[in-house]
Design an enzyme around this catalytic site. Structure first.
Site, PDB file in Angstrom:
ATOM      1  N   CYS A 256       0.940  -1.261  -0.044  1.00  0.00           N
ATOM      2  CA  CYS A 256       0.153  -0.064   0.116  1.00  0.00           C
ATOM      3  C   CYS A 256       0.780   1.159   0.039  1.00  0.00           C
ATOM      4  CB  CYS A 256      -0.750  -0.078   1.315  1.00  0.00           C
ATOM      5  SG  CYS A 256      -1.838  -1.507   1.547  1.00  0.00           S
ATOM      6  N   PRO A 259       2.148   7.478  -1.449  1.00  0.00           N
ATOM      7  CA  PRO A 259       2.915   8.456  -2.668  1.00  0.00           C
ATOM      8  C   PRO A 259       4.420   7.665  -2.666  1.00  0.00           C
ATOM      9  CG  PRO A 259       2.767   9.767  -0.800  1.00  0.00           C
ATOM     10  CD  PRO A 259       1.822   8.783  -0.382  1.00  0.00           C
ATOM     11  N   GLY A 260       4.840   6.698  -1.609  1.00  0.00           N
ATOM     12  CA  GLY A 260       6.182   6.160  -1.792  1.00  0.00           C
ATOM     13  C   GLY A 260       7.224   6.855  -0.925  1.00  0.00           C
ATOM     14  N   GLY A 261       6.426   7.495   0.077  1.00  0.00           N
ATOM     15  CA  GLY A 261       7.458   8.101   1.311  1.00  0.00           C
ATOM     16  C   GLY A 261       8.121   6.944   2.144  1.00  0.00           C
ATOM     17  N   LYS A 262       7.693   5.935   2.226  1.00  0.00           N
ATOM     18  CA  LYS A 262       8.010   4.825   3.020  1.00  0.00           C
ATOM     19  C   LYS A 262       9.095   3.999   2.206  1.00  0.00           C
ATOM     20  CE  LYS A 262       4.655   4.716   6.776  1.00  0.00           C
ATOM     21  NZ  LYS A 262       3.860   5.853   5.962  1.00  0.00           N
ATOM     22  N   ASP A 280       0.203  -0.120  -5.462  1.00  0.00           N
ATOM     23  CA  ASP A 280      -0.779   0.760  -5.048  1.00  0.00           C
ATOM     24  C   ASP A 280      -2.142   0.345  -5.881  1.00  0.00           C
ATOM     25  OD1 ASP A 280      -1.469   3.334  -3.107  1.00  0.00           O
ATOM     26  OD2 ASP A 280      -2.874   3.366  -4.925  1.00  0.00           O
ATOM     27  N   ASP A 307      -4.032  -4.555  -6.375  1.00  0.00           N
ATOM     28  CA  ASP A 307      -4.708  -4.700  -5.159  1.00  0.00           C
ATOM     29  C   ASP A 307      -4.011  -5.528  -4.197  1.00  0.00           C
ATOM     30  OD1 ASP A 307      -6.610  -5.019  -2.906  1.00  0.00           O
ATOM     31  OD2 ASP A 307      -8.461  -5.151  -4.488  1.00  0.00           O
ATOM     32  N   CYS A 379      -1.790   5.662  10.277  1.00  0.00           N
ATOM     33  CA  CYS A 379      -1.685   7.007  10.768  1.00  0.00           C
ATOM     34  C   CYS A 379      -2.909   7.441  11.389  1.00  0.00           C
ATOM     35  CB  CYS A 379      -1.153   7.896   9.802  1.00  0.00           C
ATOM     36  SG  CYS A 379      -2.400   8.100   8.463  1.00  0.00           S
TER      37      CYS A 379
END
Length: 446
Positions: A256, A259-262, A280, A307, A379
């Site tokens: 998941c 936007p790809g930060g992790k 995603d 998915d 979060c």
């Protein structure tokens, strides 16, 4: 340009269309080419009015006999005006009232302008009512901090009144911006020097060796992000990635990802080695991940639209060393940066998300290797989306267990107010002056 008129348009769209405030503000600033001074005022009025909506309605009630008969735009104009009168010191009260009256004339007629003028002058002359007059303490806290009463009541049940009160009050405070250095481009000391040269003040993160907290100045006014020197990322989010304990050459799954930060932080921690699969559900969001990869110079991440609940159709079981499930959630831990969230969510949303989160975890977990580690994070501060998801998964999947070493690692955060349960750690906004966040780490039973 009348900034308050722009603010009114934005606030009405937030209210009617449930649009996100930060996106609308950014769009308005770009389209209208608003100056830096006016940009600050616009942001302050919009965020402040949204953050304190329920408090402002409480303040207005004694001065408006029939609120339901007042046009939506007129009530919103009163809200943003009272926000300025009560919470902004630099704007004279007469100027606030005059601006509101002029807007009322242009949008309505003399009668509406007269009504707005009368209400606001009464507010200035008599003063707003005191929230301390509210007898019930949960309702009083809800109005004082402008959180829906049902939500405050749930949090009090889950975490107690004191923790809830601190959380609600922290949600009204501005959160410092945190960034992480792109370690494949430079080290943290080099970036700190660059930040200092831009007359910004900063300090190092206690959570991550790559993290920097910006206390004064706007990192977006520099080219550090565009050049790939750094990425804006909350400290709680950094901690979730660090909890994976990735190593060079590993095979990692981020189902998941957008936007790809992790995913990009994982790529940096692995020195651009190994394989990271970032997926995603939405095609447009995978483009965000790809743009971040290009910006940061990462080549060890494969991006795809898929998915998370069907990934076993394209990956073999027990094929990943590490899995990070940053599950879709209610976002109730990021109210400080997205204040609209607290008004838009309902109990049924949380219950529906619990089902989605459990399903993702159930379908993705079998992809973990025997000696691998799986981190589940959200979060939000809602137990139904956090501990309850993990408990349900362990109850129905006896091949997995909590990684006890993770709970030991997190005990240090308890002294800052984090809640460490037998299933994971709940970070509150007040814990590290960052986002409310939940992290758990699972492993297979031997």
């Amino acid at each position: 340009m009348n900034i308050r008129n722009v603010a009114l348009d934005i606030l009405l769209r937030i209210e009617k269309q449930k649009s996100f405030s930060h996106l609308l503000i950014s769009d308005a600033i770009q389209k209208a080419k608003i100056s830096e001074v006016d940009e600050k005022l616009l942001t302050e009025i919009v965020y402040g009015t949204v953050e304190r909506k329920l408090t402002l309605d409480f303040y207005l009630q004694p001065f408006v006999k029939s609120p339901k008969k007042v046009h939506d735009w007129v009530w919103m104009l009163l809200r943003l005006s009272v926000f300025q009168i009560v919470y902004l010191d630099k704007v004279p009260e007469y100027a606030i009232i005059n601006e509101a009256v002029e807007i009322a004339k242009k949008r309505g007629h003399k009668g509406i302008a007269s009504f707005v003028n009368g209400v606001l002058r009464n507010v200035v002359r008599k003063g707003v009512p005191d929230v301390k007059t509210i007898g019930h303490r949960v309702k009083r806290l809800a109005i004082e901090t402008s959180h829906p009463e049902w939500l405050v009541d749930r949090w009090v049940t889950q975490f107690g009144y004191d923790v809830t009160a601190q959380m609600c009050r922290t949600n009204l405070e501005k959160k410092p911006v945190s960034i992480r250095v792109n370690r494949i481009r430079m080290n943290r000391d080099e970036l700190l020097e660059k930040i200092g040269n831009e007359q910004m003040t900063s300090s190092i993160s206690k959570v991550s060796n790559d993290g920097i907290i910006i206390h004064d100045g706007n990192i977006l006014k520099t080219d550090f992000i565009d050049k790939g020197y750094a990425t804006i990322q909350d400290q709680s989010s950094m901690l979730a990635v660090l909890s994976l304990q990735v190593e060079r050459g590993m095979k990692v799954l981020d189902p998941c990802s957008a936007p790809g930060g992790k995913a990009t932080y994982i790529g940096e921690l692995m020195d651009n080695t190994g394989e990271i699969y970032a997926y995603d559900l939405h095609q447009n969001k995978t483009q965000l991940i790809k743009r971040n990869l290009k910006r940061l110079g990462l080549t060890n991440i494969k991006v795809g639209q898929h998915d998370a609940r069907t990934l076993r159709s394209i990956h073999e079981e027990k094929s990943f060393d590490r899995i990070l499930i940053d599950a879709p959630c209610s976002g109730l831990g990021v109210i400080r940066t997205k204040p609209d969230i607290k008004y838009h969510k309902q109990l049924k949303d949380i219950e529906n998300l619990h089902d989605v989160q459990y399903t993702i975890l159930k379908h993705v977990a079998p992809l973990l290797k025997d000696d691998g580690k799986l981190v589940y994070s959200t979060c939000t501060v809602e137990k139904l989306e956090n501990d309850e998801v993990i408990k349900k998964f362990l109850r129905n999947n006896d091949g997995f267990e909590i990684d006890e070493s993770f709970l030991t690692e997190m005990k240090e955060l308890a002294k800052y107010g984090a809640y460490v349960s037998p299933y994971g750690v709940q970070l509150f906004p007040q814990t590290m002056n960052s986002d409310g966040f939940y992290i758990s780490r699972l492993k297979r039973k031997w």
